[in-house]
Design a protein around this motif. Structure first.
Motif, short mmCIF file in Angstrom:
data_model
loop_
_atom_site.label_atom_id
_atom_site.label_comp_id
_atom_site.label_asym_id
_atom_site.label_seq_id
_atom_site.Cartn_x
_atom_site.Cartn_y
_atom_site.Cartn_z
N GLN A 193 0.81 -1.24 -0.15
CA GLN A 193 0.04 -0.02 0.11
C GLN A 193 1.11 1.18 -0.20
N GLY A 194 0.58 2.26 -0.77
CA GLY A 194 1.45 3.35 -0.92
C GLY A 194 2.41 3.35 -1.78
N SER A 195 2.86 2.25 -2.39
CA SER A 195 3.99 2.20 -3.19
C SER A 195 3.65 2.96 -4.66
N THR A 240 -1.81 1.65 -7.76
CA THR A 240 -2.93 2.18 -8.37
C THR A 240 -2.69 3.07 -9.66
N THR A 241 -1.87 4.28 -9.28
CA THR A 241 -1.35 5.07 -10.27
C THR A 241 -0.79 4.54 -11.30
N THR A 242 0.19 3.70 -10.92
CA THR A 242 1.12 3.06 -11.89
C THR A 242 0.44 1.94 -12.89
N GLY A 254 6.99 10.82 -11.37
CA GLY A 254 6.05 11.90 -11.07
C GLY A 254 4.75 11.49 -10.76
N GLU A 255 3.57 12.33 -10.35
CA GLU A 255 2.36 11.86 -9.97
C GLU A 255 1.35 11.77 -11.39
N LYS A 256 1.87 12.52 -12.34
CA LYS A 256 0.85 12.65 -13.42
C LYS A 256 0.98 11.32 -14.09
P1 GDP Z 1 -1.06 2.31 -3.87
O1 GDP Z 1 -1.40 2.42 -2.45
O2 GDP Z 1 0.04 1.57 -4.05
O3 GDP Z 1 -2.06 2.24 -4.94
O4 GDP Z 1 -0.46 3.90 -4.27
P2 GDP Z 1 -1.25 5.04 -4.98
O5 GDP Z 1 -1.24 4.66 -6.44
O6 GDP Z 1 -2.56 5.62 -4.48
O7 GDP Z 1 -0.04 6.12 -4.83
C1 GDP Z 1 0.44 6.65 -3.54
C2 GDP Z 1 0.86 8.13 -3.64
O8 GDP Z 1 2.16 8.07 -4.46
C3 GDP Z 1 -0.07 9.08 -4.59
O9 GDP Z 1 -0.02 10.27 -3.86
C4 GDP Z 1 0.59 9.00 -5.73
O10 GDP Z 1 0.56 10.17 -6.71
C5 GDP Z 1 2.34 8.87 -5.69
N1 GDP Z 1 2.94 8.45 -6.50
C6 GDP Z 1 2.65 7.37 -7.45
N2 GDP Z 1 3.82 7.20 -7.93
C7 GDP Z 1 4.74 8.29 -8.28
C8 GDP Z 1 5.89 8.75 -8.62
O11 GDP Z 1 6.19 8.15 -9.32
N3 GDP Z 1 6.40 9.91 -8.04
C9 GDP Z 1 5.75 10.72 -7.32
N4 GDP Z 1 6.12 11.80 -6.90
N5 GDP Z 1 4.50 10.28 -6.73
C10 GDP Z 1 4.03 9.23 -7.05
#
Ligand code: GDP
Length: 299
Positions: A113-115, A118-120, A279-281
């Motif tokens: 969690q937090g890695s 989902t964004t990736t 990045g986040e985008k």
């Molecule tokens: P999950 O809990 O593993 O699904 O994590 P999330 O996808 O919700 O991402 C957790 C946080 O990390 C979010 O605020 C994302 O925007 C941020 N994040 C994800 N990938 C990157 C990245 O490559 N760079 C930065 N700066 N932030 C990221």
């Protein structure tokens, strides 16, 4: 691409090599003392101690006693050797996704969690669209409704089909239905965002193992947060031992952590880094090229 995490290591190595360049002729002593500094610089960048030790030993072996090439000064030659060794340390060459198979081929996304899992998942789907594929997304984290909503929202932004699972379903049921849904939607790739936990635990691994049996994924991609340094390396090792990871996606390389995870994961776990998050985008995902990264580090 904004990658700041190697800045310190870069500065350190450049200084060491500048000193070497100043020497007309390199003696074994010169090289050994430069390599001691390289080892310190790697350790300070949070590289796994054994990786740093082996790395320096392999360079010493190649550098000492090698005939000086006519086109290069001895200092340049050491830099060339370090460049090659760094590239090898990170896997040698870019490792493309394995997408061949009967559609829909499945990519299973795993990680804590937090890695950034989902964004990736969404970033990767976007990349696949650019490569003319037709991905479908499915959230399978039934323990966190917010995670399901997050992926559904991201899929909406990308205008991609998503199997909208619910927290009432079992992950195994979601997996079966999502496969059928992807087929029905004519999608060639199914990206499954699995549940994450704060720590690796046996219950999570058992669930992921059952999903693996149902999904028969082409790839099991571990999303790991580079900011966590050697923890990311350990997590990768555990997931790989229990599940058989086919590739790592290292996120947050734009952060201010040191570069140790990127430099250690491959040789500690033998899993290739396939992509990096910068990045986040949603467009901040890049194919990982060990040679380019090495040249970048050496400046
Ligand atoms: P999950 O809990 O593993 O699904 O994590 P999330 O996808 O919700 O991402 C957790 C946080 O990390 C979010 O605020 C994302 O925007 C941020 N994040 C994800 N990938 C990157 C990245 O490559 N760079 C930065 N700066 N932030 C990221």
């Amino acid at each position: 691409m904004v990658i700041t995490m190697f800045d310190n290591l870069s500065d350190r190595l450049q200084k060491i090599f500048k000193n070497l360049r100043g020497q007309g002729k390199l003696t074994e002593e010169n090289i050994q003392s430069a390599l001691r500094e390289v080892r310190m610089a790697l350790l300070e960048a949070d590289v796994h101690y054994k990786v740093a030790k082996d790395f320096v030993a392999s360079i010493a072996e190649r550098a000492i006693g090698q005939e000086v090439m006519q086109s290069l000064t001895p200092g340049q030659q050491v830099i060339k050797i370090v460049n090659e060794a760094l590239t090898e340390l990170m896997g040698g060459r870019a490792e493309p996704l394995r997408l061949i198979g009967k559609p829909p081929v499945c990519l299973m996304m795993v990680g804590l969690q937090g890695s950034g899992k989902t964004t990736t998942t969404a970033k990767l789907a976007r990349k696949l669209v650019q490569e003319k594929r037709r991905p479908c997304l499915v959230p399978a984290d039934v323990y966190r409704p917010a995670a399901i909503d997050q992926l559904v929202t991201l899929a909406g932004q990308l205008k991609l089909p998503v199997y909208a699972s619910s927290v009432q379903q079992r992950p195994e049921e979601i997996a079966r239905e999502a496969l059928a849904y992807a087929k029905q939607q004519n999608c060639d790739t199914l990206l499954v965002d699995t549940a994450g936990r704060l720590h690796v635990d046996t219950e999570l691994m058992a669930e992921l193992g059952r999903l693996k049996e149902i999904l028969e994924p082409n790839e099991i991609l571990l999303v790991a947060d580079a900011m966590t340094g050697q923890d990311a390396v350990q997590v990768a090792g555990k997931f790989h031992d229990m599940l058989g990871v086919t590739g790592v996606i290292l996120t947050k390389l734009d952060g201010d952590a040191r570069g140790g995870a990127a430099l250690s994961i491959r040789s500690v776990t033998n899993c290739p880094i396939k992509f990096i998050g910068t990045g986040e985008k949603l467009d901040a995902l890049e194919v990982f090229h060990p040679d380019r990264m090495s040249s970048r580090i050496l400046g």
